[in-house]
Each structure stands twice: as C-alpha cells, then as structure tokens.
Scaffold this motif. Sequence first.
Motif, PDB file in Angstrom:
ATOM      1  N   ASN A  39      28.912  47.330  45.455  1.00  0.00           N
ATOM      2  CA  ASN A  39      28.238  46.646  46.559  1.00  0.00           C
ATOM      3  C   ASN A  39      26.754  46.450  46.275  1.00  0.00           C
ATOM      4  O   ASN A  39      26.200  45.393  46.572  1.00  0.00           O
ATOM      5  N   GLN A  40      26.105  47.446  45.696  1.00  0.00           N
ATOM      6  CA  GLN A  40      24.692  47.315  45.367  1.00  0.00           C
ATOM      7  C   GLN A  40      24.470  46.182  44.369  1.00  0.00           C
ATOM      8  O   GLN A  40      23.550  45.382  44.529  1.00  0.00           O
ATOM      9  N   LYS A  41      25.312  46.129  43.353  1.00  0.00           N
ATOM     10  CA  LYS A  41      25.169  45.085  42.332  1.00  0.00           C
ATOM     11  C   LYS A  41      25.458  43.697  42.899  1.00  0.00           C
ATOM     12  O   LYS A  41      24.725  42.750  42.627  1.00  0.00           O
ATOM     13  N   THR A  42      26.513  43.574  43.692  1.00  0.00           N
ATOM     14  CA  THR A  42      26.874  42.256  44.210  1.00  0.00           C
ATOM     15  C   THR A  42      25.875  41.767  45.253  1.00  0.00           C
ATOM     16  O   THR A  42      25.501  40.595  45.238  1.00  0.00           O
ATOM     17  N   VAL A  43      25.436  42.648  46.138  1.00  0.00           N
ATOM     18  CA  VAL A  43      24.469  42.230  47.162  1.00  0.00           C
ATOM     19  C   VAL A  43      23.158  41.815  46.515  1.00  0.00           C
ATOM     20  O   VAL A  43      22.575  40.780  46.857  1.00  0.00           O
ATOM     21  N   GLY A  44      22.696  42.601  45.548  1.00  0.00           N
ATOM     22  CA  GLY A  44      21.458  42.254  44.858  1.00  0.00           C
ATOM     23  C   GLY A  44      21.570  40.939  44.121  1.00  0.00           C
ATOM     24  O   GLY A  44      20.659  40.096  44.166  1.00  0.00           O
ATOM     25  N   TRP A  45      22.689  40.745  43.449  1.00  0.00           N
ATOM     26  CA  TRP A  45      22.882  39.519  42.674  1.00  0.00           C
ATOM     27  C   TRP A  45      22.971  38.300  43.596  1.00  0.00           C
ATOM     28  O   TRP A  45      22.357  37.268  43.334  1.00  0.00           O
ATOM     29  N   ILE A  46      23.709  38.428  44.687  1.00  0.00           N
ATOM     30  CA  ILE A  46      23.862  37.303  45.613  1.00  0.00           C
ATOM     31  C   ILE A  46      22.544  37.016  46.333  1.00  0.00           C
ATOM     32  O   ILE A  46      22.209  35.859  46.572  1.00  0.00           O
ATOM     33  N   ASN A  47      21.779  38.039  46.668  1.00  0.00           N
ATOM     34  CA  ASN A  47      20.488  37.789  47.295  1.00  0.00           C
ATOM     35  C   ASN A  47      19.541  37.046  46.358  1.00  0.00           C
ATOM     36  O   ASN A  47      18.707  36.265  46.812  1.00  0.00           O
ATOM     37  N   TYR A  48      19.647  37.291  45.070  1.00  0.00           N
ATOM     38  CA  TYR A  48      18.757  36.642  44.117  1.00  0.00           C
ATOM     39  C   TYR A  48      19.230  35.227  43.780  1.00  0.00           C
ATOM     40  O   TYR A  48      18.449  34.290  43.767  1.00  0.00           O
ATOM     41  N   TYR A  49      20.533  35.079  43.493  1.00  0.00           N
ATOM     42  CA  TYR A  49      21.069  33.791  43.061  1.00  0.00           C
ATOM     43  C   TYR A  49      21.807  33.040  44.162  1.00  0.00           C
ATOM     44  O   TYR A  49      22.353  31.965  43.922  1.00  0.00           O
ATOM     45  N   GLY A  50      21.843  33.575  45.367  1.00  0.00           N
ATOM     46  CA  GLY A  50      22.655  33.014  46.443  1.00  0.00           C
ATOM     47  C   GLY A  50      22.223  31.658  46.951  1.00  0.00           C
ATOM     48  O   GLY A  50      22.964  30.994  47.658  1.00  0.00           O
ATOM     49  N   ILE A  51      21.011  31.219  46.601  1.00  0.00           N
ATOM     50  CA  ILE A  51      20.553  29.924  47.102  1.00  0.00           C
ATOM     51  C   ILE A  51      21.154  28.771  46.306  1.00  0.00           C
ATOM     52  O   ILE A  51      21.105  27.634  46.737  1.00  0.00           O
ATOM     53  N   SER A  52      21.715  29.075  45.133  1.00  0.00           N
ATOM     54  CA  SER A  52      22.305  27.997  44.331  1.00  0.00           C
ATOM     55  C   SER A  52      23.754  27.763  44.760  1.00  0.00           C
ATOM     56  O   SER A  52      24.384  28.604  45.393  1.00  0.00           O
ATOM     57  N   LEU A  53      24.264  26.623  44.389  1.00  0.00           N
ATOM     58  CA  LEU A  53      25.632  26.256  44.753  1.00  0.00           C
ATOM     59  C   LEU A  53      26.586  26.804  43.694  1.00  0.00           C
ATOM     60  O   LEU A  53      26.679  26.252  42.596  1.00  0.00           O
ATOM     61  N   MET A  54      27.245  27.883  43.995  1.00  0.00           N
ATOM     62  CA  MET A  54      28.177  28.498  43.052  1.00  0.00           C
ATOM     63  C   MET A  54      29.385  29.086  43.774  1.00  0.00           C
ATOM     64  O   MET A  54      29.825  30.178  43.483  1.00  0.00           O
ATOM     65  N   LYS A  55      29.905  28.332  44.694  1.00  0.00           N
ATOM     66  CA  LYS A  55      31.015  28.803  45.511  1.00  0.00           C
ATOM     67  C   LYS A  55      32.251  29.105  44.670  1.00  0.00           C
ATOM     68  O   LYS A  55      32.908  30.129  44.863  1.00  0.00           O
ATOM     69  N   LYS A  56      32.580  28.244  43.716  1.00  0.00           N
ATOM     70  CA  LYS A  56      33.766  28.446  42.877  1.00  0.00           C
ATOM     71  C   LYS A  56      33.618  29.707  42.020  1.00  0.00           C
ATOM     72  O   LYS A  56      34.559  30.491  41.897  1.00  0.00           O
ATOM     73  N   PHE A  57      32.428  29.901  41.450  1.00  0.00           N
ATOM     74  CA  PHE A  57      32.204  31.103  40.634  1.00  0.00           C
ATOM     75  C   PHE A  57      32.359  32.366  41.475  1.00  0.00           C
ATOM     76  O   PHE A  57      32.980  33.338  41.040  1.00  0.00           O
ATOM     77  N   ILE A  58      31.803  32.373  42.674  1.00  0.00           N
ATOM     78  CA  ILE A  58      31.900  33.540  43.551  1.00  0.00           C
ATOM     79  C   ILE A  58      33.360  33.794  43.927  1.00  0.00           C
ATOM     80  O   ILE A  58      33.830  34.941  43.917  1.00  0.00           O
ATOM     81  N   HIS A  59      34.094  32.729  44.243  1.00  0.00           N
ATOM     82  CA  HIS A  59      35.508  32.864  44.611  1.00  0.00           C
ATOM     83  C   HIS A  59      36.316  33.438  43.446  1.00  0.00           C
ATOM     84  O   HIS A  59      37.101  34.380  43.627  1.00  0.00           O
ATOM     85  N   ASP A  60      36.113  32.878  42.256  1.00  0.00           N
ATOM     86  CA  ASP A  60      36.838  33.363  41.080  1.00  0.00           C
ATOM     87  C   ASP A  60      36.468  34.808  40.746  1.00  0.00           C
ATOM     88  O   ASP A  60      37.333  35.619  40.404  1.00  0.00           O
ATOM     89  N   THR A  61      35.197  35.133  40.856  1.00  0.00           N
ATOM     90  CA  THR A  61      34.752  36.493  40.563  1.00  0.00           C
ATOM     91  C   THR A  61      35.306  37.485  41.585  1.00  0.00           C
ATOM     92  O   THR A  61      35.683  38.600  41.224  1.00  0.00           O
ATOM     93  N   ALA A  62      35.380  37.080  42.834  1.00  0.00           N
ATOM     94  CA  ALA A  62      35.944  37.963  43.873  1.00  0.00           C
ATOM     95  C   ALA A  62      37.418  38.248  43.590  1.00  0.00           C
ATOM     96  O   ALA A  62      37.863  39.399  43.715  1.00  0.00           O
ATOM     97  N   GLN A  63      38.163  37.210  43.202  1.00  0.00           N
ATOM     98  CA  GLN A  63      39.577  37.417  42.877  1.00  0.00           C
ATOM     99  C   GLN A  63      39.726  38.342  41.671  1.00  0.00           C
ATOM    100  O   GLN A  63      40.561  39.245  41.666  1.00  0.00           O
ATOM    101  N   TRP A  64      38.915  38.110  40.645  1.00  0.00           N
ATOM    102  CA  TRP A  64      38.976  38.924  39.437  1.00  0.00           C
ATOM    103  C   TRP A  64      38.612  40.378  39.750  1.00  0.00           C
ATOM    104  O   TRP A  64      39.274  41.305  39.270  1.00  0.00           O
ATOM    105  N   LEU A  65      37.588  40.578  40.569  1.00  0.00           N
ATOM    106  CA  LEU A  65      37.150  41.925  40.926  1.00  0.00           C
ATOM    107  C   LEU A  65      38.225  42.661  41.725  1.00  0.00           C
ATOM    108  O   LEU A  65      38.500  43.836  41.473  1.00  0.00           O
ATOM    109  N   ASN A  66      38.866  41.985  42.660  1.00  0.00           N
ATOM    110  CA  ASN A  66      39.943  42.608  43.437  1.00  0.00           C
ATOM    111  C   ASN A  66      41.116  42.984  42.535  1.00  0.00           C
ATOM    112  O   ASN A  66      41.711  44.060  42.694  1.00  0.00           O
ATOM    113  N   HIS A  67      41.442  42.106  41.591  1.00  0.00           N
ATOM    114  CA  HIS A  67      42.513  42.383  40.627  1.00  0.00           C
ATOM    115  C   HIS A  67      42.150  43.611  39.801  1.00  0.00           C
ATOM    116  O   HIS A  67      42.973  44.511  39.588  1.00  0.00           O
ATOM    117  N   ARG A  68      40.922  43.682  39.376  1.00  0.00           N
ATOM    118  CA  ARG A  68      40.451  44.800  38.550  1.00  0.00           C
ATOM    119  C   ARG A  68      40.461  46.113  39.347  1.00  0.00           C
ATOM    120  O   ARG A  68      40.802  47.168  38.807  1.00  0.00           O
TER     121      ARG A  68
END
Length: 134
Positions: free
Chosen positions: A29-58
């Motif tokens: 949570n610390q890593k994801t919140v920090g990363w999203i707060n820093y890069y969250g202004i850019s349009l990367m919805k597909k990357f976030i969706h794919d990463t969330a699926q991969w992380l849940n699988h992992r």
Amino acid sequence: MEKRFKTKLKVSTRRNRAGNFEDIAKEINQKTVGWINYYGISLMKKFIHDTAQWLNHRLRQFIWKRWKKIKTKYYQLRRLGIHNDEALKVANSRKGYWRISACETLHKAIKTQTLIKWGLKDLNHLYERRYLSY
C-alpha cells in the motif's frame, strides 16, 4: 518508470518472503499510494488495471504457497465458501503455484474484495480518485 514500479511490487511479493499478510499489504500500500500520488496525473488507466490484476494474481499465489499442506488448503477453501468436492479437487492439485492461482476456484475463494478486506488498497480506486482530483 512502469517497469521499476512492477519490479518493486515483485520484490515485495516474493513467494519465500517472511512476515504476515498484513505487514506485506501495508508495504504494498505504501508503494502503490506513493507511486499513484506521484504519477497519478497522467493517463494510464490500462496500465493501472493490468497491474492491479497482476498484483492480485501474485498475492493469490503468495497465499496459496503459504497454506502448504493439502489439509490446510482444503480447510481454508472451505472456510472461504468453496464446496466440498471443488475444494478437495483444488487442494489435491499438482499444478504449480502460479498456475493454480489463476484457477476459477481460487478466484471465487480469494476475491479482490477479500484482499481489500485483508488490508490491501485497490489500485483502480486509488487511481480514479487521484486522476479525478485534477
């Protein structure tokens, strides 16, 4: 940038890692919140969706490996609402951790909502909240 983020998550979710799930979820949570707060202004919805699926699988793979014994796997699947025959079949499977973590039964048992209840923050929700604030 995206590759570094995934590498950090990969290190946090190694299968042989020590510690309980709450501590690991807190670190993720610390890593994801920090990363999203820093890069969250850019349009990367597909990357976030794919990463969330991969992380849940992992994380499902991580949890499945922690259960170790067939008896524990069966008991935990039954506790999470899987029927007797299906739980027995999956608990006795000889498939590897990564492959079994993609099966439908484990997805029914350890849903994304279950991971969130156990302390993990939803990447998609974090991103939507951050992106819409701009």
